[in-house]
Design a protein around this motif. Structure first.
Motif, PDB file in Angstrom:
ATOM      1  N   HIS A  50       0.825  -1.209   0.000  1.00 14.66           N
ATOM      2  CA  HIS A  50       0.000   0.000   0.000  1.00 14.66           C
ATOM      3  C   HIS A  50       0.857   1.255   0.000  1.00 14.66           C
ATOM      4  N   SER A  51       2.101   1.113  -0.449  1.00 12.32           N
ATOM      5  CA  SER A  51       2.984   2.265  -0.591  1.00 12.32           C
ATOM      6  C   SER A  51       2.567   3.102  -1.789  1.00 12.32           C
ATOM      7  N   GLY A  52       2.527   4.418  -1.605  1.00 13.42           N
ATOM      8  CA  GLY A  52       2.243   5.311  -2.719  1.00 13.42           C
ATOM      9  C   GLY A  52       0.891   5.043  -3.350  1.00 13.42           C
ATOM     10  N   THR A  53       0.813   5.253  -4.646  1.00 13.39           N
ATOM     11  CA  THR A  53      -0.423   5.036  -5.391  1.00 13.39           C
ATOM     12  C   THR A  53      -0.668   3.539  -5.526  1.00 13.39           C
ATOM     13  N   HIS A  54      -1.842   3.086  -5.108  1.00 14.54           N
ATOM     14  CA  HIS A  54      -2.080   1.640  -5.047  1.00 14.54           C
ATOM     15  C   HIS A  54      -3.564   1.321  -5.116  1.00 14.54           C
ATOM     16  N   ILE A  55      -3.846   0.065  -5.358  1.00 14.61           N
ATOM     17  CA  ILE A  55      -5.225  -0.430  -5.285  1.00 14.61           C
ATOM     18  C   ILE A  55      -5.353  -1.326  -4.056  1.00 14.61           C
ATOM     19  N   ASP A  56      -6.567  -1.394  -3.544  1.00 17.29           N
ATOM     20  CA  ASP A  56      -6.884  -2.319  -2.455  1.00 17.29           C
ATOM     21  C   ASP A  56      -7.651  -3.507  -3.020  1.00 17.29           C
ATOM     22  N   ALA A  57      -7.228  -4.699  -2.673  1.00 23.13           N
ATOM     23  CA  ALA A  57      -8.044  -5.887  -2.929  1.00 23.13           C
ATOM     24  C   ALA A  57      -8.939  -6.108  -1.710  1.00 23.13           C
ATOM     25  N   PRO A  58     -10.099  -6.714  -1.886  1.00 24.05           N
ATOM     26  CA  PRO A  58     -10.993  -6.948  -0.745  1.00 24.05           C
ATOM     27  C   PRO A  58     -10.339  -7.694   0.412  1.00 24.05           C
ATOM     28  N   PHE A  59      -9.361  -8.561   0.135  1.00 26.88           N
ATOM     29  CA  PHE A  59      -8.692  -9.289   1.212  1.00 26.88           C
ATOM     30  C   PHE A  59      -7.991  -8.351   2.194  1.00 26.88           C
ATOM     31  N   VAL A  68      -5.424  -9.954  -5.125  1.00 30.17           N
ATOM     32  CA  VAL A  68      -5.151  -9.110  -6.285  1.00 30.17           C
ATOM     33  C   VAL A  68      -5.345  -9.850  -7.605  1.00 30.17           C
ATOM     34  N   LEU A  69      -4.826 -11.063  -7.700  1.00 30.49           N
ATOM     35  CA  LEU A  69      -4.901 -11.769  -8.978  1.00 30.49           C
ATOM     36  C   LEU A  69      -6.318 -12.224  -9.300  1.00 30.49           C
ATOM     37  N   ASP A  70      -7.221 -12.154  -8.324  1.00 36.83           N
ATOM     38  CA  ASP A  70      -8.619 -12.490  -8.576  1.00 36.83           C
ATOM     39  C   ASP A  70      -9.388 -11.331  -9.212  1.00 36.83           C
ATOM     40  N   LEU A  71      -8.817 -10.133  -9.193  1.00 39.30           N
ATOM     41  CA  LEU A  71      -9.542  -8.936  -9.608  1.00 39.30           C
ATOM     42  C   LEU A  71      -9.647  -8.844 -11.126  1.00 39.30           C
ATOM     43  N   ASP A  72     -10.706  -8.204 -11.578  1.00 46.86           N
ATOM     44  CA  ASP A  72     -10.918  -7.960 -13.002  1.00 46.86           C
ATOM     45  C   ASP A  72     -10.095  -6.750 -13.418  1.00 46.86           C
ATOM     46  N   ILE A  73      -9.043  -6.961 -14.200  1.00 46.36           N
ATOM     47  CA  ILE A  73      -8.161  -5.852 -14.553  1.00 46.36           C
ATOM     48  C   ILE A  73      -8.856  -4.814 -15.430  1.00 46.36           C
ATOM     49  N   ASN A  74      -9.980  -5.176 -16.045  1.00 40.59           N
ATOM     50  CA  ASN A  74     -10.701  -4.213 -16.862  1.00 40.59           C
ATOM     51  C   ASN A  74     -11.252  -3.045 -16.039  1.00 40.59           C
ATOM     52  N   ARG A  75     -11.403  -3.262 -14.730  1.00 36.69           N
ATOM     53  CA  ARG A  75     -11.879  -2.184 -13.870  1.00 36.69           C
ATOM     54  C   ARG A  75     -10.882  -1.021 -13.834  1.00 36.69           C
ATOM     55  N   TYR A  76      -9.612  -1.322 -14.055  1.00 36.95           N
ATOM     56  CA  TYR A  76      -8.550  -0.352 -13.820  1.00 36.95           C
ATOM     57  C   TYR A  76      -8.073   0.337 -15.097  1.00 36.95           C
ATOM     58  N   THR A  77      -8.780   0.119 -16.187  1.00 35.80           N
ATOM     59  CA  THR A  77      -8.497   0.816 -17.442  1.00 35.80           C
ATOM     60  C   THR A  77      -9.809   1.258 -18.066  1.00 35.80           C
ATOM     61  N   PRO A 193       0.473  -8.569 -10.855  1.00 31.25           N
ATOM     62  CA  PRO A 193      -0.204  -9.858 -10.670  1.00 31.25           C
ATOM     63  C   PRO A 193       0.277 -10.599  -9.426  1.00 31.25           C
ATOM     64  N   ILE A 194       0.017 -10.010  -8.262  1.00 28.34           N
ATOM     65  CA  ILE A 194       0.443 -10.591  -6.992  1.00 28.34           C
ATOM     66  C   ILE A 194      -0.644 -11.568  -6.535  1.00 28.34           C
ATOM     67  N   ARG A 195      -0.401 -12.831  -6.687  1.00 25.89           N
ATOM     68  CA  ARG A 195      -1.455 -13.836  -6.520  1.00 25.89           C
ATOM     69  C   ARG A 195      -2.153 -13.738  -5.162  1.00 25.89           C
ATOM     70  N   GLU A 196      -1.405 -13.644  -4.085  1.00 20.16           N
ATOM     71  CA  GLU A 196      -2.003 -13.641  -2.750  1.00 20.16           C
ATOM     72  C   GLU A 196      -2.116 -12.235  -2.158  1.00 20.16           C
ATOM     73  N   GLY A 197      -1.847 -11.214  -2.946  1.00 17.98           N
ATOM     74  CA  GLY A 197      -1.750  -9.863  -2.422  1.00 17.98           C
ATOM     75  C   GLY A 197      -3.061  -9.278  -1.934  1.00 17.98           C
ATOM     76  N   ASP A 198      -2.959  -8.435  -0.893  1.00 22.16           N
ATOM     77  CA  ASP A 198      -4.127  -7.690  -0.408  1.00 22.16           C
ATOM     78  C   ASP A 198      -4.178  -6.301  -1.040  1.00 22.16           C
ATOM     79  N   GLY A 199      -3.207  -5.993  -1.861  1.00 29.06           N
ATOM     80  CA  GLY A 199      -3.155  -4.729  -2.575  1.00 29.06           C
ATOM     81  C   GLY A 199      -1.976  -4.748  -3.523  1.00 29.06           C
TER      82      GLY A 199
END
Length: 210
Positions: A50-59, A68-77, A193-199
């Protein structure tokens, strides 16, 4: 600046970067130099996701939430509308209702907090549950804010995070919008593409739409 040029709205990742109190600060070191390897320099990063500009995954705030890797990347473009909500202390239904959010599924919110990556603000506007509900009614699927969190910094309940998740709205935090005019832009803010990431940190860029 030409209208078709990309505008960087990311916080630079360096040793001056402010971090959430108690979280891991950003640190970069050239672990191996070209003199040591005979061919290349190799750097190493130590940082929070969560350093700097980042996204949060629900986890990040829900043990059963998507990583993170479960998220739909189309949301971010795609098309995003920049709005100036600096007149509001809370990002609630009243605040969002002052803006036309029709025709877009992403909103980037400029608050009254100056963009200063080296300073962690003690107070900043936050998303309320009714604000999240209103965004859902407007068809918004991603919100970006120019502050460290969609919740107040002392919140433990994280009502904003949970309300956005309930309304299926993705979260982008710590963007920089002081130098950006209101209007519609093309956004790219892809997570790693951080498979287990929370952000994930992102390089967020926008380009003015004609």
């Amino acid at each position: 600046m030409k209208d078709n040029q990309w505008i960087d709205i990311s916080q630079p990742l360096d040793e001056k970067l402010a971090h959430w109190p108690g979280d891991t600060p950003f640190h970069y070191v050239t672990e191996y130099t070209k003199e040591q390897t005979g061919s290349v320099n190799i750097g190493k990063l130590t940082m929070s996701l969560h350093s700097g500009t980042h996204i949060d995954a629900p986890f990040h705030f829900d043990n059963d939430g998507a990583r993170v890797l479960d998220l739909d990347i189309n949301r971010y473009t795609g098309t995003a509308r920049v709005i100036n909500a600096s007149a509001f202390e809370k990002l609630d239904e009243h605040a969002f209702s002052q803006f036309d959010l029709s025709g877009v599924t992403r909103v980037l919110v400029k608050t009254s907090v100056p963009n200063n990556p080296a300073h962690f603000p003690e107070d900043f506007p936050y998303v309320t549950p009714c604000g999240a509900d209103h965004l859902k009614q407007c068809g918004i699927q991603l919100i970006g804010v120019d502050v460290p969190s969609v919740d107040h910094p002392v919140s433990k309940e994280l009502e904003g995070h949970h309300a956005l998740l309930k309304n299926d709205i993705a979260i982008l935090e710590n963007i920089m919008l002081d130098h950006v005019e209101d209007g519609d832009y093309e956004l790219i803010a892809l997570p790693l593409p951080i498979r287990e990431g929370d952000g994930s940190p992102v390089r967020a860029v926008i380009r003015k739409q004609s």
